[in-house]
Design a protein around this motif. Sequence first.
Motif, PDB file in Angstrom:
ATOM      1  N   VAL A 278      26.632  27.736  -7.394  1.00  0.00           N
ATOM      2  CA  VAL A 278      27.601  27.254  -6.405  1.00  0.00           C
ATOM      3  C   VAL A 278      28.934  27.976  -6.577  1.00  0.00           C
ATOM      4  O   VAL A 278      29.541  28.431  -5.596  1.00  0.00           O
ATOM      5  CB  VAL A 278      27.764  25.715  -6.490  1.00  0.00           C
ATOM      6  CG1 VAL A 278      28.980  25.236  -5.709  1.00  0.00           C
ATOM      7  CG2 VAL A 278      26.494  25.024  -5.991  1.00  0.00           C
TER       8      VAL A 278
ATOM      9  N   VAL B  43      22.792  25.463 -11.447  1.00  0.00           N
ATOM     10  CA  VAL B  43      23.202  25.115 -10.083  1.00  0.00           C
ATOM     11  C   VAL B  43      24.718  25.250  -9.963  1.00  0.00           C
ATOM     12  O   VAL B  43      25.221  25.813  -8.979  1.00  0.00           O
ATOM     13  CB  VAL B  43      22.734  23.696  -9.693  1.00  0.00           C
ATOM     14  CG1 VAL B  43      23.206  23.340  -8.286  1.00  0.00           C
ATOM     15  CG2 VAL B  43      21.212  23.585  -9.788  1.00  0.00           C
TER      16      VAL B  43
ATOM     17  N   VAL C 294      22.245  21.625  -3.831  1.00  0.00           N
ATOM     18  CA  VAL C 294      23.278  22.668  -3.729  1.00  0.00           C
ATOM     19  C   VAL C 294      24.338  22.244  -2.722  1.00  0.00           C
ATOM     20  O   VAL C 294      25.534  22.378  -2.977  1.00  0.00           O
ATOM     21  CB  VAL C 294      22.639  24.025  -3.348  1.00  0.00           C
ATOM     22  CG1 VAL C 294      23.707  25.046  -2.997  1.00  0.00           C
ATOM     23  CG2 VAL C 294      21.771  24.543  -4.473  1.00  0.00           C
TER      24      VAL C 294
ATOM     25  N   GLN D  82      26.804  19.855  -4.162  1.00  0.00           N
ATOM     26  CA  GLN D  82      27.768  20.514  -5.059  1.00  0.00           C
ATOM     27  C   GLN D  82      28.762  21.368  -4.279  1.00  0.00           C
ATOM     28  O   GLN D  82      29.921  21.467  -4.652  1.00  0.00           O
ATOM     29  CB  GLN D  82      27.034  21.324  -6.126  1.00  0.00           C
ATOM     30  CG  GLN D  82      26.379  20.426  -7.139  1.00  0.00           C
ATOM     31  CD  GLN D  82      26.073  21.147  -8.439  1.00  0.00           C
ATOM     32  OE1 GLN D  82      26.604  22.200  -8.718  1.00  0.00           O
ATOM     33  NE2 GLN D  82      25.220  20.551  -9.232  1.00  0.00           N
TER      34      GLN D  82
ATOM     35  N   SER E 233      12.365  22.700  -8.320  1.00  0.00           N
ATOM     36  CA  SER E 233      13.821  22.569  -8.294  1.00  0.00           C
ATOM     37  C   SER E 233      14.327  21.571  -9.325  1.00  0.00           C
ATOM     38  O   SER E 233      15.467  21.660  -9.766  1.00  0.00           O
ATOM     39  CB  SER E 233      14.303  22.184  -6.897  1.00  0.00           C
ATOM     40  OG  SER E 233      13.771  20.938  -6.506  1.00  0.00           O
TER      41      SER E 233
ATOM     42  N   LEU F 222      17.920  31.706  -6.483  1.00  0.00           N
ATOM     43  CA  LEU F 222      18.495  30.399  -6.191  1.00  0.00           C
ATOM     44  C   LEU F 222      18.915  30.305  -4.723  1.00  0.00           C
ATOM     45  O   LEU F 222      18.738  29.265  -4.083  1.00  0.00           O
ATOM     46  CB  LEU F 222      19.674  30.108  -7.120  1.00  0.00           C
ATOM     47  CG  LEU F 222      19.299  29.881  -8.578  1.00  0.00           C
ATOM     48  CD1 LEU F 222      20.538  29.861  -9.462  1.00  0.00           C
ATOM     49  CD2 LEU F 222      18.497  28.596  -8.749  1.00  0.00           C
TER      50      LEU F 222
ATOM     51  N   ALA G  79      17.387  27.626  -2.188  1.00  0.00           N
ATOM     52  CA  ALA G  79      18.253  26.711  -1.434  1.00  0.00           C
ATOM     53  C   ALA G  79      17.880  26.712   0.047  1.00  0.00           C
ATOM     54  O   ALA G  79      18.034  25.709   0.735  1.00  0.00           O
ATOM     55  CB  ALA G  79      19.718  27.099  -1.620  1.00  0.00           C
TER      56      ALA G  79
ATOM     57  N   TRP H  22      24.527  28.154   3.217  1.00  0.00           N
ATOM     58  CA  TRP H  22      24.140  29.345   2.462  1.00  0.00           C
ATOM     59  C   TRP H  22      23.323  30.310   3.294  1.00  0.00           C
ATOM     60  O   TRP H  22      22.908  31.330   2.833  1.00  0.00           O
ATOM     61  CB  TRP H  22      23.407  28.971   1.174  1.00  0.00           C
ATOM     62  CG  TRP H  22      22.358  27.944   1.404  1.00  0.00           C
ATOM     63  CD1 TRP H  22      21.066  28.154   1.769  1.00  0.00           C
ATOM     64  CD2 TRP H  22      22.508  26.535   1.333  1.00  0.00           C
ATOM     65  NE1 TRP H  22      20.421  26.974   1.936  1.00  0.00           N
ATOM     66  CE2 TRP H  22      21.283  25.957   1.661  1.00  0.00           C
ATOM     67  CE3 TRP H  22      23.567  25.709   1.025  1.00  0.00           C
ATOM     68  CZ2 TRP H  22      21.084  24.581   1.692  1.00  0.00           C
ATOM     69  CZ3 TRP H  22      23.363  24.350   1.051  1.00  0.00           C
ATOM     70  CH2 TRP H  22      22.135  23.804   1.378  1.00  0.00           C
TER      71      TRP H  22
END
Length: 127
Positions: free
Chosen positions: A50, A46, A118, A121, A38, A104, A108, A4
């Motif tokens: 994602v 979440v 994260v 997922q 979190s 978010l 992350a 990310w």
Amino acid sequence: MAVWSSPAIVWAQQLPTAPISVGLSPEQPASSHSNLNSNDIPSEKVNQFVHAFLQVLDLIERREGELQGAETESESLRVQREIETEALAIIATAGLTKTEYLQLLGLANTDSEFGERVAAQLQEANE
């Protein structure tokens, strides 16, 4: 480097945003990323993040060549605005606000426990 943290989504991290409460009760307002626990973020949020993240990443990767190929600054800005508008629509369709998405994303990158949640997922979604 975390998935990310890709340079393709740097624009999203540079957008101004006010911190908000993601999945917290009104009695527990979050005043900054560091105040978020979190563990308090519901799995649904979440999952929404994602889903949106993968679509935004795909959008940016698809349009990156067009952005880099822009011959003028005004053309580059036009493409950037189009990408941002489309990304915000993706985020909204996923059930998040821009602020939630950016919060978010920031979490992350700064909270290792949430980042692992994260990442797991993301890996599941890519299988």
